[in-house]
Scaffold this motif. Sequence first.
Motif, PDB file in Angstrom:
ATOM      1  N   LYS A 170       1.054   4.036  -3.233  1.00  0.00           N
ATOM      2  CA  LYS A 170       1.171   5.327  -2.839  1.00  0.00           C
ATOM      3  C   LYS A 170       2.271   6.310  -3.308  1.00  0.00           C
ATOM      4  O   LYS A 170       2.090   7.271  -3.985  1.00  0.00           O
ATOM      5  CB  LYS A 170       0.871   5.579  -1.273  1.00  0.00           C
ATOM      6  N   ASN A 171       3.440   5.781  -3.005  1.00  0.00           N
ATOM      7  CA  ASN A 171       4.805   6.621  -3.324  1.00  0.00           C
ATOM      8  C   ASN A 171       4.765   6.414  -4.830  1.00  0.00           C
ATOM      9  O   ASN A 171       5.488   7.348  -5.600  1.00  0.00           O
ATOM     10  CB  ASN A 171       5.900   5.943  -2.578  1.00  0.00           C
ATOM     11  N   ALA A 216       0.848  -1.122  -0.084  1.00  0.00           N
ATOM     12  CA  ALA A 216       0.108   0.095   0.075  1.00  0.00           C
ATOM     13  C   ALA A 216       0.828   1.328  -0.155  1.00  0.00           C
ATOM     14  O   ALA A 216       0.547   2.338  -0.827  1.00  0.00           O
ATOM     15  CB  ALA A 216      -0.928   0.069   1.270  1.00  0.00           C
ATOM     16  N   LEU A 217       1.746   1.305   0.755  1.00  0.00           N
ATOM     17  CA  LEU A 217       2.827   2.284   0.767  1.00  0.00           C
ATOM     18  C   LEU A 217       3.437   2.596  -0.417  1.00  0.00           C
ATOM     19  O   LEU A 217       3.734   3.755  -1.019  1.00  0.00           O
ATOM     20  CB  LEU A 217       3.866   2.180   1.939  1.00  0.00           C
ATOM     21  N   VAL A 240      -5.553   4.290  -2.877  1.00  0.00           N
ATOM     22  CA  VAL A 240      -5.235   3.211  -2.209  1.00  0.00           C
ATOM     23  C   VAL A 240      -6.105   2.821  -1.188  1.00  0.00           C
ATOM     24  O   VAL A 240      -6.502   3.581  -0.355  1.00  0.00           O
ATOM     25  CB  VAL A 240      -3.519   3.633  -1.467  1.00  0.00           C
ATOM     26  N   ASP A 294      -3.413   6.589  -8.101  1.00  0.00           N
ATOM     27  CA  ASP A 294      -4.487   7.750  -7.852  1.00  0.00           C
ATOM     28  C   ASP A 294      -5.434   7.591  -6.428  1.00  0.00           C
ATOM     29  O   ASP A 294      -6.049   8.155  -5.962  1.00  0.00           O
ATOM     30  CB  ASP A 294      -5.481   7.929  -8.813  1.00  0.00           C
TER      31      ASP A 294
END
Length: 212
Positions: free
Chosen positions: A72-73, A68-69, A79, A77
């Motif tokens: 996001k990084n 997930a991290l 998560v 658009d």
Amino acid sequence: MKQEILEAVKKAKEEAKPRNFTQSVDVVITIKDLDVRKPENRIDEEVFLPNGRGKPVKIAFIADGELALLAKNAGADLVINKADLEELGKDRKEAKKMANRHDFFVAQADMMPLVGRFLGPVLGPRKKMPKPVPASAKPEPLMEKLKGTVKVRIKDQPVVQALVGSQEMGDEDIADNIEAVLGVLDQKLEKGRSQIKSMYVKTTMGPVARVI
């Protein structure tokens, strides 16, 4: 056929009236001698367009923890974690809005049962069920590939309509993208592209330009 495709692309773009948004360019192909009642004659393929879709693509990642991290990084658009999934499962209206706003969904493989339970009824009918990936997946290359990917489908009718670019793209680039779609038909149809009955190019709101 390349020359005919180029001419049709040029004509479709020229005849499109100015709009206050960038129109997409689609190819519409009718297939002959194809019995779509037979499951083996249906097509549901992802095609990578060599010159991209010409428009931004919105990608949602369904993941927890490190994936997930990373997603996001990498610029996903949206998560969605386990808690978000449950919330969306309770709010069908919001889930539909979210499904319509995003082009592609990617999900951590071990979360797929939850996705099926909470989002299946919304994503399934829209043909947007997520692509499962392992928790160790690298989101960046995945997302890059999806940004240039379109679906090519034949289901109830012997017709393919696929996005092949936007009106701001060059004619040659759109023509190359159309060739990529035709490549799938060459592989999947018994007689390849000789089974094409008619082919048109059109912008979102413009008239059709005939190729064959």
